[in-house]
Structure formats: C-alpha cells, structure tokens
Design a protein around this motif. Sequence first.
Motif, PDB file in Angstrom:
ATOM      1  N   LEU A  21     -15.913  12.753   5.916  1.00 13.05           N
ATOM      2  CA  LEU A  21     -16.599  13.916   5.675  1.00 13.05           C
ATOM      3  C   LEU A  21     -18.204  14.025   5.630  1.00 13.05           C
ATOM      4  N   LEU A  22     -18.732  12.897   5.478  1.00 16.73           N
ATOM      5  CA  LEU A  22     -20.164  12.988   5.511  1.00 16.73           C
ATOM      6  C   LEU A  22     -20.622  13.124   7.008  1.00 16.73           C
ATOM      7  N   LYS A  23     -20.045  12.443   8.034  1.00 12.72           N
ATOM      8  CA  LYS A  23     -20.159  12.517   9.292  1.00 12.72           C
ATOM      9  C   LYS A  23     -19.926  13.919   9.751  1.00 12.72           C
ATOM     10  N   LEU A  24     -18.825  14.702   9.226  1.00 11.86           N
ATOM     11  CA  LEU A  24     -18.184  15.892   9.681  1.00 11.86           C
ATOM     12  C   LEU A  24     -19.315  16.970   9.212  1.00 11.86           C
ATOM     13  N   CYS A  25     -19.691  16.968   7.837  1.00 12.90           N
ATOM     14  CA  CYS A  25     -20.378  17.990   7.255  1.00 12.90           C
ATOM     15  C   CYS A  25     -21.929  17.614   7.271  1.00 12.90           C
ATOM     16  N   GLN A  26     -22.356  16.413   7.287  1.00 11.91           N
ATOM     17  CA  GLN A  26     -23.825  16.136   7.048  1.00 11.91           C
ATOM     18  C   GLN A  26     -24.439  16.506   6.023  1.00 11.91           C
ATOM     19  N   ASN A  27     -23.685  16.586   4.913  1.00 14.57           N
ATOM     20  CA  ASN A  27     -24.179  17.418   3.493  1.00 14.57           C
ATOM     21  C   ASN A  27     -23.391  16.047   2.512  1.00 14.57           C
ATOM     22  N   GLN A  28     -24.287  15.469   1.668  1.00 21.78           N
ATOM     23  CA  GLN A  28     -23.795  14.361   0.636  1.00 21.78           C
ATOM     24  C   GLN A  28     -22.876  15.138  -0.248  1.00 21.78           C
ATOM     25  N   TYR A  29     -23.530  16.255  -0.774  1.00 25.60           N
ATOM     26  CA  TYR A  29     -22.581  16.819  -2.135  1.00 25.60           C
ATOM     27  C   TYR A  29     -21.559  17.627  -1.769  1.00 25.60           C
ATOM     28  N   GLU A  37     -11.415  16.919  -3.639  1.00 24.22           N
ATOM     29  CA  GLU A  37     -10.415  17.927  -3.240  1.00 24.22           C
ATOM     30  C   GLU A  37      -9.200  17.208  -2.518  1.00 24.22           C
ATOM     31  N   THR A  38      -9.739  16.352  -1.661  1.00 31.79           N
ATOM     32  CA  THR A  38      -8.803  15.647  -0.875  1.00 31.79           C
ATOM     33  C   THR A  38      -7.901  14.775  -1.603  1.00 31.79           C
ATOM     34  N   LYS A  41      -5.507  17.006  -3.459  1.00 32.26           N
ATOM     35  CA  LYS A  41      -4.435  17.619  -2.512  1.00 32.26           C
ATOM     36  C   LYS A  41      -3.413  16.492  -2.187  1.00 32.26           C
ATOM     37  N   ALA A  42      -4.035  15.254  -2.025  1.00 34.28           N
ATOM     38  CA  ALA A  42      -3.170  14.065  -1.722  1.00 34.28           C
ATOM     39  C   ALA A  42      -1.979  13.696  -2.780  1.00 34.28           C
ATOM     40  N   ILE A  43      -2.368  14.047  -4.071  1.00 34.47           N
ATOM     41  CA  ILE A  43      -1.687  13.777  -5.282  1.00 34.47           C
ATOM     42  C   ILE A  43      -0.367  14.538  -5.224  1.00 34.47           C
ATOM     43  N   LYS A  44      -0.717  16.196  -4.988  1.00 32.89           N
ATOM     44  CA  LYS A  44       0.300  17.079  -4.919  1.00 32.89           C
ATOM     45  C   LYS A  44       0.995  16.936  -3.930  1.00 32.89           C
ATOM     46  N   ALA A  45       0.722  16.283  -2.846  1.00 31.14           N
ATOM     47  CA  ALA A  45       1.584  16.291  -1.531  1.00 31.14           C
ATOM     48  C   ALA A  45       2.098  15.039  -1.255  1.00 31.14           C
ATOM     49  N   ILE A  46       2.017  13.958  -2.135  1.00 30.97           N
ATOM     50  CA  ILE A  46       2.425  12.336  -1.996  1.00 30.97           C
ATOM     51  C   ILE A  46       3.614  12.554  -1.202  1.00 30.97           C
ATOM     52  N   ASP A  47       4.390  13.287  -1.948  1.00 26.62           N
ATOM     53  CA  ASP A  47       5.980  13.398  -1.650  1.00 26.62           C
ATOM     54  C   ASP A  47       6.156  13.658   0.282  1.00 26.62           C
ATOM     55  N   GLN A  48       5.247  14.403   0.693  1.00 29.02           N
ATOM     56  CA  GLN A  48       5.313  14.700   2.104  1.00 29.02           C
ATOM     57  C   GLN A  48       5.062  13.780   2.978  1.00 29.02           C
ATOM     58  N   PHE A  49       4.175  12.726   2.419  1.00 29.47           N
ATOM     59  CA  PHE A  49       3.738  11.518   3.220  1.00 29.47           C
ATOM     60  C   PHE A  49       4.919  10.805   3.844  1.00 29.47           C
ATOM     61  N   ASP A  50       5.053  10.830   5.238  1.00 29.84           N
ATOM     62  CA  ASP A  50       6.228  10.363   5.750  1.00 29.84           C
ATOM     63  C   ASP A  50       6.040   9.013   6.519  1.00 29.84           C
ATOM     64  N   GLY A  51       4.816   8.422   6.306  1.00 28.14           N
ATOM     65  CA  GLY A  51       4.554   6.891   6.638  1.00 28.14           C
ATOM     66  C   GLY A  51       4.434   6.886   8.403  1.00 28.14           C
ATOM     67  N   LYS A  52       4.421   7.907   9.020  1.00 29.94           N
ATOM     68  CA  LYS A  52       4.320   7.966  10.631  1.00 29.94           C
ATOM     69  C   LYS A  52       2.807   7.545  10.775  1.00 29.94           C
ATOM     70  N   CYS A  60      -7.553  11.336   5.869  1.00 28.45           N
ATOM     71  CA  CYS A  60      -8.622  11.867   6.500  1.00 28.45           C
ATOM     72  C   CYS A  60      -8.245  13.381   7.313  1.00 28.45           C
ATOM     73  N   GLN A  61      -7.001  13.230   7.429  1.00 24.46           N
ATOM     74  CA  GLN A  61      -6.634  14.863   8.061  1.00 24.46           C
ATOM     75  C   GLN A  61      -6.537  15.664   6.904  1.00 24.46           C
ATOM     76  N   ILE A  62      -5.965  15.262   5.606  1.00 22.92           N
ATOM     77  CA  ILE A  62      -6.175  16.382   4.538  1.00 22.92           C
ATOM     78  C   ILE A  62      -7.649  16.788   4.412  1.00 22.92           C
ATOM     79  N   ALA A  63      -8.648  15.685   4.556  1.00 23.43           N
ATOM     80  CA  ALA A  63     -10.108  15.988   4.336  1.00 23.43           C
ATOM     81  C   ALA A  63     -10.532  16.757   5.414  1.00 23.43           C
TER      82      ALA A  63
END
Length: 168
Positions: A21-29, A37-38, A41-52, A60-63
């Motif tokens: 994310l730091l490379k994407l946004c160039q802003n530490q904060y 936030e990532t 969201k991951a905890i809320k959607a962990i059941d959707q992780f299919d392992g592909k 990183c996709q969520i981020a």
Amino acid sequence: MTTRDFEILYQENFSSVYYYLLKLCQNQYLAEEITSETFFKAIKAIDQFDGKCNLNSWLCQIAKHSYYDYLRKNKRLVEWNRDMEQEDLTMNMEEQLVDSLTIKEISKMVYHLEEPYKKVFILRIFKGLSFKKIACIFDRTENWACVTYHRARNKLKKEWRSKNENFM
C-alpha cells in the motif's frame, strides 16, 4: 477464525500488505489506515477465501481495492483511471510482486533492461514518480517519459511471458 489465528495472519502478512500500500499511495498514514481496514475486511470475508491464490495475494487484492475505493471517494481518479487502462501485465505483476521469488525474477529482468528503460521503469514503479518528474530528471518531455516507460514495460512483459511459457 480464532483470535489466535487472526494474530498469526496479521503478524505474517502485515508488513507485505503495508509496504504494498505504501508503494501504491506514497503516504505512510494512509497506508497504515488502509492496512488496518484490509485486515478488518479480510476477517469479515475469510469464508470467501477459496485458496486459489496464496493468502498474501488475496490480502493485497483487498488492500488494492480498498485503496481504489478511497481514491474514488476522494475524487483522486486521474492517475488511477490511467493505470486501470493498462494491460493485464501490471495487475499480474502486482499480484506476483508479493511472492519473494518473483520479486527476485522481476528485479533481475529490470536490472538487465538497457538504459534509459531501466531507470525510467524503476523511477515509475519502485519510486512512484510521475511522468512529469521523470521527464525533468532526464531533461525530456513528459511524453518521452511515458513512451519510454511503456516500452520498458512491454519489454518486461515479453520476457516475462517467454520465461513463464517454458514452465507451462
């Protein structure tokens, strides 16, 4: 998922998600905020992780999507729209960059690019400079910087495909 499982997930993946994310946004904060936030969201959607893909790539996709949502909400879309129009290579490279072996492969490929392609690519991707800033460094036009970057990207794409065809 237990609290302990989440702690392990967080400890093993925090750094790579944050630096991505730091490379994407160039802003530490902002990177810190979206990293938190990532994982939420991951905890809320962990059941959707299919392992592909590996878990780090999924995070990183969520981020990435969280960052794009932030951009959309804050109307900072000019460069984002340009980046979204790029070919699949950029997305494939973003997904693959989280894998350390792939980082080494891509770094070797970039290292072997001839100048000025190598320097322009590094300034754009790894340093996050705009085409305008790159043009100033080389005392050239912004269009030259853009064309040189895209030529470097195409050279890497061609080499990437030829190396990966050998493994299929």
